[in-house]
Design a protein around this motif. Structure first.
Motif, short mmCIF file in Angstrom:
data_model
loop_
_atom_site.label_atom_id
_atom_site.label_comp_id
_atom_site.label_asym_id
_atom_site.label_seq_id
_atom_site.Cartn_x
_atom_site.Cartn_y
_atom_site.Cartn_z
N ALA A 291 -3.55 -26.53 -2.50
CA ALA A 291 -3.22 -25.85 -1.24
C ALA A 291 -2.50 -26.82 -0.29
O ALA A 291 -1.58 -26.43 0.42
N ARG A 292 -2.90 -28.08 -0.31
CA ARG A 292 -2.28 -29.06 0.59
C ARG A 292 -0.80 -29.27 0.26
O ARG A 292 0.05 -29.27 1.16
N VAL A 293 -0.48 -29.43 -1.03
CA VAL A 293 0.91 -29.79 -1.37
C VAL A 293 1.85 -28.58 -1.39
O VAL A 293 3.06 -28.74 -1.39
N LEU A 294 1.27 -27.36 -1.43
CA LEU A 294 2.14 -26.18 -1.39
C LEU A 294 2.65 -25.94 0.03
O LEU A 294 1.95 -26.19 1.01
N LYS A 295 3.87 -25.41 0.11
CA LYS A 295 4.40 -25.00 1.41
C LYS A 295 3.66 -23.74 1.85
O LYS A 295 3.17 -22.99 0.99
N PRO A 296 3.63 -23.44 3.15
CA PRO A 296 3.03 -22.16 3.57
C PRO A 296 3.73 -21.02 2.83
O PRO A 296 4.96 -21.01 2.74
N GLY A 297 2.95 -20.11 2.27
CA GLY A 297 3.54 -19.01 1.49
C GLY A 297 3.76 -19.39 0.03
O GLY A 297 4.09 -18.53 -0.80
#
Ligand SMILES: C[S@@+](CC[C@H](N)C(=O)[O-])C[C@H]1O[C@@H](n2cnc3c(N)ncnc32)[C@H](O)[C@@H]1O
Length: 260
Positions: free
Chosen positions: A167-173
């Motif tokens: 979740a941290r390394v993903l961009k929002p969305g």
């Protein structure tokens, strides 16, 4: 004593897999080391064994994962526990080599085989190989559009740490996809699969890779992996939304998908 017991109960609720190496109870740090040993040992025969053990089905499951992603050329991809590159190569092909893809794996031997395969395929650009732990990814926040982990999450010591890192390394969305062995519901199929796993797979492992023990672990780790609905809940706890799951091959395998 009571405090110690309570702490250990809490830990096994929060991190039920981290205390197990297959059917053996171990300390979490020891599990990470033992899993490293397994994949150092199987790296050179890993791809051949995958085809033999799954009768080639792993290719169909991986193809299905790529269709679910519907890859776009302007997205950045992270394939965690990417091993010898099967998912990365499919993403590379699906985006005509235009999208940046990073493979991250804790095991240098698996990455070495993957890099050699990439060179054999003439893939020299837009594919990076990075040694790193899914629980502590060496990437900045909000870096990737798509995170994939295929047949990797069950080997990670603290699954919830890995989900939070995703979740941290993903961009929002950004979107999370986990392809992993799951649990067959049909009792007859379940028994047949248990028999195949216990009797056949370690034998193939011994004959082909000279290593029955590593394959015994791989089978046992499948049994310890969380049920589909539990993993959905743990995705939500890690901060994901719109979590859903698709069963493949009668539940033998499943793809969990979620959005940051
Ligand atoms: C069964 S292989 C899957 C490889 C590849 N994704 C595939 O589908 O063929 C599991 C991989 O997970 C990696 N792995 C295990 N624990 C890991 C961790 N904590 N962080 C990153 N990779 C890990 C292993 O080194 C191994 O390469």
């Amino acid at each position: 004593m009571a405090v110690k017991q309570a702490a250990s109960t809490a830990q096994s609720v929060i991190n039920p897999e981290g205390d197990w190496f297959g059917e053996r109870r171990v300390a979490p740090e020891q599990k990470t080391e033992l899993v490293l040993d397994v994949f150092h040992s199987v790296a050179r025969k890993y791809d051949l064994m995958n085809d033999l053990m799954s009768a080639g089905y792993h290719r169909l499951w991986k193809d299905r994962l790529i269709r679910m992603i519907r890859p776009r050329k302007n997205w950045a991809y992270l394939d965690v526990a990417g091993g010898t590159g099967d998912i990365a190569f499919r993403l590379h092909e699906a985006t005509d080599g235009k999208a940046p893809i990073t493979v991250c794996d804790i095991n240098a031997s698996m990455l070495k085989v993957g890099e050699a395969r990439a060179i054999d395929r003439g893939i020299l650009h837009n594919l990076d190989w990075v040694e790193g732990n899914a629980e502590k990814l060496p990437f900045p926040d909000n870096s990737f559009d798509v995170y994939t982990i295929a047949f990797g999450l069950r080997n990670v010591t603290r699954i919830d740490n890995a989900l939070k890192e995703a979740a941290r390394v993903l961009k929002p969305g950004g979107r999370f996809f986990c392809l992993e062995f799951s649990h067959v519901d049909n009792p007859a199929l379940k028994n047949a699969y248990a028999l195949y796993s216990d009797k056949v797979i370690p034998k193939i492992g011994k004959m082909v890779a000279g290593d029955a023990e590593s394959y015994q672990y791989l089978i046992e780790s499948i049994r310890k992996f969380p049920r589909r609905n539990i993993l959905l809940q743990r995705l939500k706890l890690a901060g994901f939304r719109a979590a859903r799951v698709e069963k493949l091959s009668f539940g033998l395998v499943a793809v969990h998908e979620a959005r940051k």
